[in-house]
Scaffold this motif. Sequence first.
Motif, PDB file in Angstrom:
ATOM      1  N   UNK A 296     113.480 -57.082  48.900  1.00 15.59           N
ATOM      2  CA  UNK A 296     113.620 -56.557  47.545  1.00 15.59           C
ATOM      3  C   UNK A 296     112.405 -55.726  47.187  1.00 15.59           C
ATOM      4  N   UNK A 297     112.684 -54.583  46.554  1.00 15.25           N
ATOM      5  CA  UNK A 297     111.624 -53.737  46.030  1.00 15.25           C
ATOM      6  C   UNK A 297     111.709 -53.647  44.507  1.00 15.25           C
ATOM      7  N   UNK A 298     112.441 -54.592  43.913  1.00 15.73           N
ATOM      8  CA  UNK A 298     112.619 -54.606  42.465  1.00 15.73           C
ATOM      9  C   UNK A 298     111.849 -55.772  41.857  1.00 15.73           C
ATOM     10  N   UNK A 299     112.237 -56.184  40.652  1.00 16.83           N
ATOM     11  CA  UNK A 299     111.594 -57.338  40.022  1.00 16.83           C
ATOM     12  C   UNK A 299     112.531 -58.543  40.056  1.00 16.83           C
ATOM     13  N   UNK A 300     113.275 -58.661  41.139  1.00 17.53           N
ATOM     14  CA  UNK A 300     114.188 -59.774  41.334  1.00 17.53           C
ATOM     15  C   UNK A 300     114.450 -59.944  42.830  1.00 17.53           C
ATOM     16  N   UNK A 301     115.027 -61.082  43.182  1.00 19.46           N
ATOM     17  CA  UNK A 301     115.443 -61.325  44.563  1.00 19.46           C
ATOM     18  C   UNK A 301     116.896 -61.787  44.542  1.00 19.46           C
ATOM     19  N   UNK A 302     117.543 -61.705  45.693  1.00 20.57           N
ATOM     20  CA  UNK A 302     118.982 -61.985  45.811  1.00 20.57           C
ATOM     21  C   UNK A 302     119.225 -63.079  46.840  1.00 20.57           C
ATOM     22  N   UNK A 303     119.984 -64.070  46.433  1.00 18.84           N
ATOM     23  CA  UNK A 303     120.381 -65.145  47.328  1.00 18.84           C
ATOM     24  C   UNK A 303     121.877 -65.010  47.596  1.00 18.84           C
ATOM     25  N   UNK A 304     122.278 -64.600  48.809  1.00 18.49           N
ATOM     26  CA  UNK A 304     123.706 -64.415  49.117  1.00 18.49           C
ATOM     27  C   UNK A 304     124.398 -65.752  49.377  1.00 18.49           C
TER      28      UNK A 304
END
Length: 353
Positions: A296-304
Amino acid sequence: MPAPEPRPALAGIPVYRAGRPAGSDDLKLSSNENPYPPLPGVMERAAATLGRMNRYPDAGVTDLYEALARTTGLAADRFAAGTGSVSVLFSLMTAYCGPGDEVVLPWRSFEAYPIAIAAAGATAVPVPLRADATHDLDAMAAAVTERTRVVLVCTPNNPTGPVVTQAELERFVAAVADHVLVVVDEAYVEFVRRDDAATGLSFLAAGRQNVVVLRTFSKAFGLAGLRVGYAIADVLVAEAVRKVTPPFGVTDLAQAAAVASLEAADELGERVEAVVTGRIALLEGLRAQGWEVPDSQANFVWLPLGPDAHLLAERVHPVSVRPFAGEGVRVSVGTPEACDRFLDLAARWLTGR
């Protein structure tokens, strides 16, 4: 007596759902907000406008456009502002799309995209992300037809986090016909630290008339509650967007805060770096626990998480995260204390499920 019926196109449009509120703002990691309060100088500048709230705001958004022109080096008539970049997106769709038109977009991506497309009467053509949660730009280019009016590129992608590289975007723009708008949504661009990440401004500087960049003051600048976003585009494109944007949407208070934020770039940069540091720590912490997390290069992360998305969201209460049914969970970067609390609960969920 039957009630008046809306346009048939609205039947398939879901209502936008905001993230569930947390028990406190400190534990709210569901809306990609900046966890730090506005800078004192920004608050003072904004508060100074309250004494004239009996007057309409500057419909020409003059001060903000001039400040953006100074910041970017582009002319003021290349901007079109609205109440957040999502509002500008709706205006853009209204200006360029209608029944029979198609809009190619990555999916999963920002949930407001299909709503904006359908509201304009156009047809969404979603193209699945690749296995690593990045845009499949080759497939998106192949999905463009003679009916395509707009293509959406979200970098970093919300809610998965990866960016499109500059080389990828250059190949993609070159492959798309000049009459098709390529909208590069850069709502999270200030958090990007990859040297090879795409920047839509480079195409505008090079004279590309069919590239539009969307940006916002909601995320890195911490003005989510004031609703200020904007498009950067060719002069004629920006004018078209302004024509269909409701007047007086961006208040004087919001404009003053946005201009003050641009002038406080150094101080805000320190806060952005704190969020980036938090993102890195969150990614490392989750991976150390055994989670597979896209870059992630944003201000959040992703859990699939697939079908377990809502289950995790329930188990980490009172921390509030954003589940997407059947797909995954987006976790915003909050204060270090909030992120540590989430990491602890995420570890418990992994070991106890």
